[in-house]
Design an enzyme around this catalytic site. Structure first.
Site, mmCIF file in Angstrom:
data_model
loop_
_atom_site.group_PDB
_atom_site.id
_atom_site.type_symbol
_atom_site.label_atom_id
_atom_site.label_comp_id
_atom_site.label_asym_id
_atom_site.label_seq_id
_atom_site.Cartn_x
_atom_site.Cartn_y
_atom_site.Cartn_z
ATOM 1 N N ASP A 166 -4.766 3.692 -1.966
ATOM 2 C CA ASP A 166 -5.811 4.058 -1.006
ATOM 3 C C ASP A 166 -6.345 5.467 -1.241
ATOM 4 O O ASP A 166 -5.598 6.439 -1.138
ATOM 5 C CB ASP A 166 -5.240 3.989 0.413
ATOM 6 N N SER A 200 0.859 -1.189 0.000
ATOM 7 C CA SER A 200 0.000 0.000 0.000
ATOM 8 C C SER A 200 0.888 1.230 0.000
ATOM 9 O O SER A 200 1.632 1.465 0.963
ATOM 10 C CB SER A 200 -0.880 0.016 1.245
ATOM 11 N N MET A 258 -9.076 8.332 -0.015
ATOM 12 C CA MET A 258 -9.911 8.721 1.144
ATOM 13 C C MET A 258 -10.522 10.093 0.891
ATOM 14 O O MET A 258 -9.868 10.960 0.301
ATOM 15 C CB MET A 258 -9.053 8.785 2.402
ATOM 16 N N HIS A 272 -1.360 -1.330 -4.210
ATOM 17 C CA HIS A 272 -2.619 -0.987 -3.537
ATOM 18 C C HIS A 272 -2.655 0.533 -3.366
ATOM 19 O O HIS A 272 -1.730 1.138 -2.808
ATOM 20 C CB HIS A 272 -2.676 -1.700 -2.189
ATOM 21 N N MET A 306 -12.143 4.485 -0.322
ATOM 22 C CA MET A 306 -12.758 4.706 0.997
ATOM 23 C C MET A 306 -13.477 6.045 0.912
ATOM 24 O O MET A 306 -13.095 7.032 1.550
ATOM 25 C CB MET A 306 -11.675 4.690 2.082
ATOM 26 N N MET A 363 -11.341 -5.547 5.763
ATOM 27 C CA MET A 363 -10.527 -4.582 6.514
ATOM 28 C C MET A 363 -10.173 -5.170 7.880
ATOM 29 O O MET A 363 -11.062 -5.587 8.630
ATOM 30 C CB MET A 363 -11.291 -3.276 6.744
ATOM 31 N N HIS A 379 -8.518 1.260 -3.861
ATOM 32 C CA HIS A 379 -9.389 1.012 -2.698
ATOM 33 C C HIS A 379 -10.077 2.340 -2.378
ATOM 34 O O HIS A 379 -9.457 3.240 -1.815
ATOM 35 C CB HIS A 379 -8.526 0.503 -1.536
ATOM 36 N N GLY A 421 -2.792 4.515 7.757
ATOM 37 C CA GLY A 421 -1.812 3.432 7.694
ATOM 38 C C GLY A 421 -1.192 3.239 9.070
ATOM 39 O O GLY A 421 -1.344 4.084 9.964
ATOM 40 N N GLY A 422 -0.506 2.144 9.252
ATOM 41 C CA GLY A 422 0.286 1.940 10.457
ATOM 42 C C GLY A 422 -0.487 1.577 11.714
ATOM 43 O O GLY A 422 0.051 1.672 12.818
ATOM 44 N N ASP A 475 -6.564 -6.308 4.541
ATOM 45 C CA ASP A 475 -5.963 -4.968 4.491
ATOM 46 C C ASP A 475 -5.972 -4.318 5.872
ATOM 47 O O ASP A 475 -7.035 -4.028 6.415
ATOM 48 C CB ASP A 475 -6.753 -4.113 3.481
ATOM 49 N N GLY A 476 -4.785 -4.073 6.402
ATOM 50 C CA GLY A 476 -4.646 -3.335 7.658
ATOM 51 C C GLY A 476 -3.798 -4.080 8.665
ATOM 52 O O GLY A 476 -4.181 -5.146 9.135
ATOM 53 N N GLY A 477 -2.626 -3.549 8.949
ATOM 54 C CA GLY A 477 -1.767 -4.121 9.984
ATOM 55 C C GLY A 477 -1.157 -5.459 9.618
ATOM 56 O O GLY A 477 -0.781 -6.230 10.503
#
Ligand code: DX5
Ligand code: ZN
Length: 227
Positions: A37, A10, A39, A35, A70, A139, A68, A146-147, A177-179
Site C-alpha cells: 500500500d 497487506s 499513500m 499487497h 493511493m 475498496m 496499490h 489499515g484496521g 480490499d479493506g476489513g
C-alpha cells in the site's frame, strides 16, 4: 468459473521493524501475493511506504508484489514502481481521467494493470474501461488506514461488477480490499471477489499459517455454496 482464489496479505499491518521476517512468515504460511500500500498524503490523508521499501522487499520474496497506489498522478511513478519490483500496479479511477491510456502505459512496462474504486465511486466508472485491465480492486473501506471495519454496502457493488464482467465474457480478477477477515471472506467470495487483501486480519493474528488455512476453508465453503 474456475477463477483462482488468492490471499494477499497487506504489509501495512506488518511489524515494519521486522518486515523481512514478516514477509517470509506469510510466504511460508501460503500467501499468494504481497499487497503493498502506497499513500501520498493527498489522495488519502496518510503516508505509508514507497519505492525504497519495495526494492528491498523484492529481494527477499518470490511472491508477486501487488502495488496499490493511493496517490495522485500515478502515471508519474509507473516506471519507478516497475523498476523497484512491482508485478502489478493498481491505480485509482478517481484520479485517472483516461483509464484506457494508463492501462496501456502499465502494460507497456510489462506488468499487470488494475483499476481501484473507492466505496463511493459507482461501478460504471471502472466497468466502462474493464476490458483494458487485468483486475478491478474494490475498496471496502475508505482508503488510507489499515484496521478499519468492512463497509457492508460494498457487497452489492462487487456483485454488480462480477455479473457485468461475466455478461461480457471478461475473466478479470476482482480484488477486495479493506476489513477482510475470517467472518466476511466467504460472503465477498460469493459476491464475486477472487483476490482477498487482508492486513490486520492476518498480521493481527499469532499464527499466519492457521489463519490463511482457515480463510481458504471458508472460501471452499463459499464456492460449494455457489454450486
Ligand atoms: C487501506 C489499504 C488496505 C489495508 C487493508 O487503505 O488499501 O490494503 O491495508 O488493511 P485491513 O485488512 O486491516 O483493512
Ligand atoms: Zn490496499
Amino acid at each position: 468459473m474456475g477463477r483462482a482464489a488468492k490471499i494477499a496479505p497487506s504489509i501495512l499491518s506488518a511489524d515494519f521493524a521486522r518486515l523481512g521476517e514478516e514477509i517470509r512468515r506469510v510466504e511460508a504460511a501460503g500467501a499468494d501475493l504481497i499487497h503493498f500500500d502506497v499513500m501520498d498524503g493527498h489522495f488519502v490523508p496518510n503516508l505509508s511506504i514507497g519505492l525504497p521499501v519495495l526494492e528491498s522487499v523484492r529481494k527477499i520474496t518470490r511472491l508477486p508484489l501487488d502495488a496499490h497506489l493511493m496517490i495522485e498522478e500515478p502515471g508519474r511513478y509507473l516506471e519507478a514502481f516497475v523498476k523497484s519490483g512491482a508485478d502489478s500496479i493498481s491505480i485509482h479511477a478517481e484520479v485517472c481521467p483516461d483509464l484506457p491510456e494508463i492501462a496501456r502505459q502499465i502494460h507497456a512496462l510489462g506488468i499487470r494493470a488494475a483499476v481501484a474504486v473507492n466505496p463511493e465511486t459507482p461501478p460504471d466508472r471502472v466497468l466502462a474501461a474493464a476490458e483494458h485491465f487485468d483486475m478491478i480492486l474494490v475498496m471496502s473501506v475508505h482508503p488510507g488506514f489499515g484496521g478499519q471495519s468492512f463497509i457492508p454496502e460494498t457487497v452489492s457493488k462487487l456483485r454488480v461488477i462480477r455479473e457485468e464482467l461475466d455478461r461480457r465474457g471478461l475473466t478479470l480478477d476482482v480484488e477486495i480490499d479493506g476489513g477482510i477477515k475470517l467472518e466476511n471472506i466467504a460472503s465477498v467470495a460469493a459476491a464475486g471477489a477472487n483476490v482477498f487483501v487482508s492486513g490486520s486480519g492476518i498480521f493481527g493474528q499469532p499464527d499466519y499459517a492457521a489463519i490463511i488455512a482457515e480463510m481458504r476453508d471458508h472460501l471452499i465453503d463459499a464456492t460449494v455454496a455457489l454450486r
